[in-house]
Each structure stands twice: as structure tokens, then as C-alpha cells.
Design an enzyme around this catalytic site. Structure first.
Site, mmCIF file in Angstrom:
data_model
loop_
_atom_site.group_PDB
_atom_site.id
_atom_site.type_symbol
_atom_site.label_atom_id
_atom_site.label_comp_id
_atom_site.label_asym_id
_atom_site.label_seq_id
_atom_site.Cartn_x
_atom_site.Cartn_y
_atom_site.Cartn_z
ATOM 1 N N LYS A 118 -23.549 -55.124 -5.786
ATOM 2 C CA LYS A 118 -23.928 -54.075 -6.737
ATOM 3 C C LYS A 118 -22.666 -53.537 -7.379
ATOM 4 C CE LYS A 118 -27.719 -51.958 -8.134
ATOM 5 N NZ LYS A 118 -29.104 -52.470 -8.210
HETATM 6 P P1 NAD Z 1 -34.016 -47.081 -16.478
HETATM 7 O O1 NAD Z 1 -32.709 -46.483 -16.858
HETATM 8 O O2 NAD Z 1 -34.658 -48.077 -17.392
HETATM 9 O O3 NAD Z 1 -35.119 -45.930 -16.226
HETATM 10 C C1 NAD Z 1 -34.933 -44.876 -15.336
HETATM 11 C C2 NAD Z 1 -36.009 -43.838 -15.643
HETATM 12 O O4 NAD Z 1 -35.984 -42.816 -14.654
HETATM 13 C C3 NAD Z 1 -35.820 -43.126 -16.983
HETATM 14 O O5 NAD Z 1 -37.087 -42.940 -17.595
HETATM 15 C C4 NAD Z 1 -35.226 -41.768 -16.586
HETATM 16 O O6 NAD Z 1 -35.465 -40.760 -17.545
HETATM 17 C C5 NAD Z 1 -35.989 -41.548 -15.299
HETATM 18 N N1 NAD Z 1 -35.445 -40.542 -14.389
HETATM 19 C C6 NAD Z 1 -34.171 -40.355 -13.968
HETATM 20 N N2 NAD Z 1 -34.113 -39.316 -13.121
HETATM 21 C C7 NAD Z 1 -35.388 -38.841 -13.000
HETATM 22 C C8 NAD Z 1 -35.982 -37.786 -12.265
HETATM 23 N N3 NAD Z 1 -35.266 -36.983 -11.472
HETATM 24 N N4 NAD Z 1 -37.336 -37.594 -12.366
HETATM 25 C C9 NAD Z 1 -38.079 -38.383 -13.162
HETATM 26 N N5 NAD Z 1 -37.567 -39.400 -13.874
HETATM 27 C C10 NAD Z 1 -36.231 -39.628 -13.801
HETATM 28 O O7 NAD Z 1 -33.811 -47.703 -15.017
HETATM 29 P P2 NAD Z 1 -34.686 -48.804 -14.281
HETATM 30 O O8 NAD Z 1 -34.072 -50.130 -14.531
HETATM 31 O O9 NAD Z 1 -36.122 -48.567 -14.576
HETATM 32 O O10 NAD Z 1 -34.365 -48.466 -12.755
HETATM 33 C C11 NAD Z 1 -35.080 -47.462 -12.038
HETATM 34 C C12 NAD Z 1 -34.906 -47.705 -10.553
HETATM 35 O O11 NAD Z 1 -35.400 -49.017 -10.239
HETATM 36 C C13 NAD Z 1 -33.475 -47.667 -10.032
HETATM 37 O O12 NAD Z 1 -33.498 -47.188 -8.700
HETATM 38 C C14 NAD Z 1 -33.066 -49.144 -10.025
HETATM 39 O O13 NAD Z 1 -32.026 -49.404 -9.114
HETATM 40 C C15 NAD Z 1 -34.378 -49.766 -9.568
HETATM 41 N N6 NAD Z 1 -34.548 -51.186 -9.874
HETATM 42 C C16 NAD Z 1 -34.456 -51.649 -11.156
HETATM 43 C C17 NAD Z 1 -34.670 -53.007 -11.385
HETATM 44 C C18 NAD Z 1 -34.661 -53.568 -12.781
HETATM 45 O O14 NAD Z 1 -34.925 -54.785 -12.929
HETATM 46 N N7 NAD Z 1 -34.406 -52.788 -13.814
HETATM 47 C C19 NAD Z 1 -34.931 -53.877 -10.318
HETATM 48 C C20 NAD Z 1 -35.037 -53.361 -9.035
HETATM 49 C C21 NAD Z 1 -34.847 -51.996 -8.827
#
Ligand code: NAD
Length: 429
Positions: A118
Site C-alpha cells: 500500500k
Molecule cells: P473514493 O475517494 O472514491 O470515495 C470515498 C467516499 O467516502 C467519498 O464519497 C467521500 O466523500 C466519502 N467519505 C469520506 N469520509 C466520510 C465520512 N466520514 N462519512 C461519510 N462519507 C465519507 O474512495 P473509494 O475508492 O470509494 O474507497 C473507499 C474505501 O474503500 C476506502 O477504505 C478504500 O481503501 C476502500 N477500497 C477501495 C477499493 C477501490 O477499488 N476503489 C477497493 C477496495 C477497498
């Protein structure tokens, strides 16, 4: 109660919120079940390699700023490290370590031939221009260049990084090695060797896992009210796909606010509104909820925390009113909250299973790049479905066998797979 579980019960709030300690406690509980010996326990717990770099950047106004970047390679015994790169002001080494370790376990749960890594850069992308973000990405890539590569470490997007970030990373790496090397990164634009279906993959995986867990609970999608936290790649797309399957998405939140409609939100219209205004707030067929954390206490059958770590903790867990939690984000429930949820009989499908759709299609992307042959979206989606359904069944079988939660079962399955590779390879000296 194992030693590790007892430690979880008595830990301080600061420790509860440290994601690496949370991960370590779950790891130890699973290792107890496996009877893992002390030496192997230490090897599998510690990151293999950590890199911290300074990223000096000339800002658009001509001034110079130095950002800090990390890349942690937790374990590469099963293959190249795999894991996203996050840009956020609160990135820190313990968070990156935990996220890297979760990637090791996640890749093992879905049985793709990768280890875990990561990365992160401490910065606030909202206050940076596109050209400043490009310079940060290129300098960060150059800084970690020696440990990257299709056979070494293959990054992907995470919070606040996207296809464009991955394109810059791929280009910078390719310029240094003097040949176009698409397989050095996944989550790229399709025009640059990205995979069809990758953008939706994590949300699609969440939808598939929710469906499998619902079957286990004897619930039908049309009877389920769903609360989603996060409206980005995972939450937004996951909510949209679940809506299409007939679930009632009653609430979705972002970092600014949340919206609620007890009859279910029209998700395509919600996402169109977010695209237009940049916010959920003001969507006309819903009520605005100012404090986005309040949505975690709404009555529902399914909750999908898909934003960030430490959202369900010992502070709010008692007020949750849900039957099923599908962890879209990494580490949204602390170890302590998980233990309380188990005692309350809430089924929690852990992150290392529930959000593994992304890394699974990243693996398909890496395979396609190396073959130079690209699959149809149908083939990607069908292959993803097969992997996720099998992984859910594998974890459920371990949970049954060891009489443990799905979370501990997923760790047991993953640690056992990585430990097996260690035993077969032996220790190079
Ligand atoms: P992203 O940046 O696309 O979206 C994150 C979302 O969370 C946004 O809408 C943001 O406004 C919201 N957010 C942040 N803090 C918040 C809070 N306190 N309350 C409510 N909403 C809040 O990110 P993502 O890629 O969707 O990733 C989200 C999570 O999923 C992370 O933990 C990431 O590590 C995990 N993840 C992502 C992927 C991927 O393929 N993108 C894969 C596995 C895990």
C-alpha cells in the site's frame, strides 16, 4: 477467551483507533486458532519492506513544498505486492502498514497470486491543481521506482487517486525503464491497457457478497433497507448495483453530509445529482441529514460502510440497528467493535472478503496486460462473480469449522494460505 481477544477487550481508545494494532489483534486471534508458531507469526505480522520518501514539488505559484510519501510492502511470498495509493492529509505510516497487511490477507482470501502493499502521500488534493497532482504523482513514482514493477509491486487507485493518477504513474515508470510497461499498475484507463469492468469491480463485489450473505440470513433484496456510507467508487457504485438488484437504498452519505428516503433512493438520479453539484446535499427526493455519522444509527437490514477506517467503534456500536454489515471500506469497524457486533449476533462480512472485487479485477487487468489480449466486460464480470462466490463459501466453511466469525475465518483462511507458501519455500539465507 484467547490472549488476543482479552487484549481487545481491555485496549485503550487510542489503541482501538490504530489500524495496524487492530489488524494485529485480529491476526493474533486467527493465528491462535491455527496454532501458528512464534517465528512464523512474527514473519507474517511484520511488513517485509517500508519506504518513506520526500517529494519536493514546485507549486503553481513558483514556491517549493516538500510532501511525504510512503510505500509499504507487507508480504511478497505469494507474488508481487498489490495495493492502492491514497492521497489524503491524514495518511500516516501505521495506516499504510495496516492497509498493506490487509492487502496480503485479501489477495490470499480470493486466492490471487499477489502479496500485499500500500502507498500514500500526505496531501490534501482539494487544495492542489491537476498539474501539482501530476508532479506529485510523477516524483512519488520516481522515488519508489526501485521497488516497483510488474513482478515486484503493482499499485492501484485508492482514496483520492484515480485512472488519471495511474496513467501518470505508468508513464513515469515506462519512461524510466525505456519501454511501455502497462502491467506496472492497475486501475488504468481502458485506452492504456486498463480492464473493462475494473471501475465497477469493488462495488460489484460488494453487491455479490451482500447477496450471498443475505441468502445465509434468509433475507430477500426487496425486504432489505440498506444504509451506505461513502458515495465514491465503492459506495456510489455498490449502492447503484444493489439498487438495480432490487434493494432499497434508504440512505447514502459522503464526507460533507447525507441523504435519506425511507421509501428508497433513486440511485441513478442521486449519482447524476452528485456529478452535477459535487455533493449529495440538496437531492430533491430525499431529506438532508447534516451530521453524516448519524446515518450509521438508522434502522436497516444491511449496512455498507464504504468510506474510511474506524467508523464503527466502541463509541457508537451499541446504537447500530442492522442485521448485516458488508465492509466496503478497509477497516471501517475497529477490532473492539467487531467483537461487540459478534456478541450481538450481527453478521459482519469483513473487508478482506467484501471489498476484494477490486483486487480480483486488478489481477485480471495484470493478466490481460501481460498477455496483450483483452477480455470482454462479460468475461470479466462472470470471472469476478465466480471468484467472489467461491471466496464467500470458503470463508463460511472455515467459520463453520472453527466456530468463529466471518472476520476471524477470513484471517484464518488467508494466514493459512500464506503460511503454507512459507513452509514450502523455506527461509532463504
Ligand atoms: P473514493 O475517494 O472514491 O470515495 C470515498 C467516499 O467516502 C467519498 O464519497 C467521500 O466523500 C466519502 N467519505 C469520506 N469520509 C466520510 C465520512 N466520514 N462519512 C461519510 N462519507 C465519507 O474512495 P473509494 O475508492 O470509494 O474507497 C473507499 C474505501 O474503500 C476506502 O477504505 C478504500 O481503501 C476502500 N477500497 C477501495 C477499493 C477501490 O477499488 N476503489 C477497493 C477496495 C477497498
Amino acid at each position: 477467551m484467547s490472549q488476543a481477544s482479552a487484549a481487545v477487550a481491555t485496549q485503550s481508545l487510542a489503541d482501538e483507533f490504530n489500524p495496524f494494532l487492530s489488524m494485529a489483534q485480529l491476526f493474533n486471534t486467527a493465528a491462535d486458532h491455527l496454532g501458528l508458531d512464534g517465528g512464523l507469526r512474527e514473519v507474517l505480522h511484520r511488513p517485509d519492506r517500508e519506504m518513506t520518501i520526500a517529494i519536493p514539488i514546485q507549486m503553481d505559484d513558483g514556491s517549493m513544498r516538500v510532501f511525504t510519501g510512503y510505500r509499504v510492502q507487507h508480504n511478497f511470498s505469494r507474488g508481487p505486492c498489490k495495493g492502492g495509493i491514497r492521497y489524503a492529509p491524514d495518511v500516516n505510516i501505521d495506516e499504510v502498514r495496516a492497509l498493506a497487511a490487509w492487502m496480503t490477507w485479501k489477495c490470499a482470501v480470493v486466492d490471487v497470486p499477489f502479496g500485499g502493499g500500500k502507498g500514500g502521500v500526505i496531501c490534501d488534493p482539494r487544495n492542489l491543481s491537476q498539474s501539482e497532482l501530476e508532479r506529485i504523482t510523477r516524483r512519488y513514482t520516481a522515488g519508489i521506482m526501485d521497488i516497483l514493477g510488474p513482478d515486484r509491486d503493482v499499485p492501484a487507485p485508492d482514496i483520492n487517486t484515480n485512472e488519471q493518477t495511474m496513467a501518470w504513474l505508468m508513464d513515469t515508470y515506462s519512461m524510466h525503464v525505456r519501454k511501455t510497461t502497462t502491467a506496472v499498475v492497475t486501475g488504468k484507463p481502458i485506452a492504456l491497457g486498463g480492464s473493462r469492468g475494473r471501475t465497477e469491480a469493488t462495488g460489484r463485489g460488494v453487491m455479490i457478497i451482500a447477496r450471498e450473505a443475505m441468502k445465509k440470513l434468509g433475507l430477500r433484496p426487496q425486504d432489505a433497507r440498506v444504509v451506505v456510507q461513502g458515495a465514491g467508487n465503492v459506495g456510489g457504485i455498490g449502492a447503484m448495483l444493489m439498487h438495480r438488484e432490487g434493494y432499497k437504498i434508504v440512505s447514502i452519505s459522503d464526507q460533507y453530509s447525507a441523504i435519506y428516503n425511507e421509501h428508497g433512493l433513486d440511485m441513478p438520479a442521486v449519482l447524476a445529482h452528485v456529478k452535477k453539484t459535487g455533493r449529495l446535499e440538496g437531492f430533491k427526493e430525499a431529506t438532508d441529514i447534516k451530521n453524516n455519522n448519524d446515518t450509521l444509527e438508522l434502522p436497516c437490514e444491511v449496512m455498507v460502510p464504504a468510506a474510511t477506517e474506524n467508523q464503527i467503534t466502541s463509541k457508537n456500536v451499541e446504537r447500530l440497528k442492522t442485521r448485516l454489515i458488508v465492509e466496503g471500506a478497509n477497516g471501517p469497524c475497529t477490532a473492539k467493535a467487531s467483537q461487540i457486533l459478534d456478541e450481538k449476533g450481527v453478521l459482519v462480512v469483513p473487508d478482506i472478503l467484501a471489498n476484494a472485487g477490486g483486487v480480483t479485477v486488478s489481477y485480471f487487468e495484470w493478466v490481460q496486460d501481460r498477455m496483450g489480449y483483452f477480455w470482454t466486460e462479460e468475461r470479466v464480470n462472470n470471472s469476478l462473480e465466480a471468484v467472489m462466490v467461491k471466496a464467500f463459501a470458503d470463508v463460511a466453511a472455515v467459520a463453520e469449522k472453527h466456530k468463529v466469525s466471518m472476520r476471524i475465518a477470513a484471517y484464518i483462511l488467508a494466514i493459512d494460505r500464506v503460511a503454507t507458501v512459507y513452509r514450502l519455500r523455506g527461509v532463504f539465507a
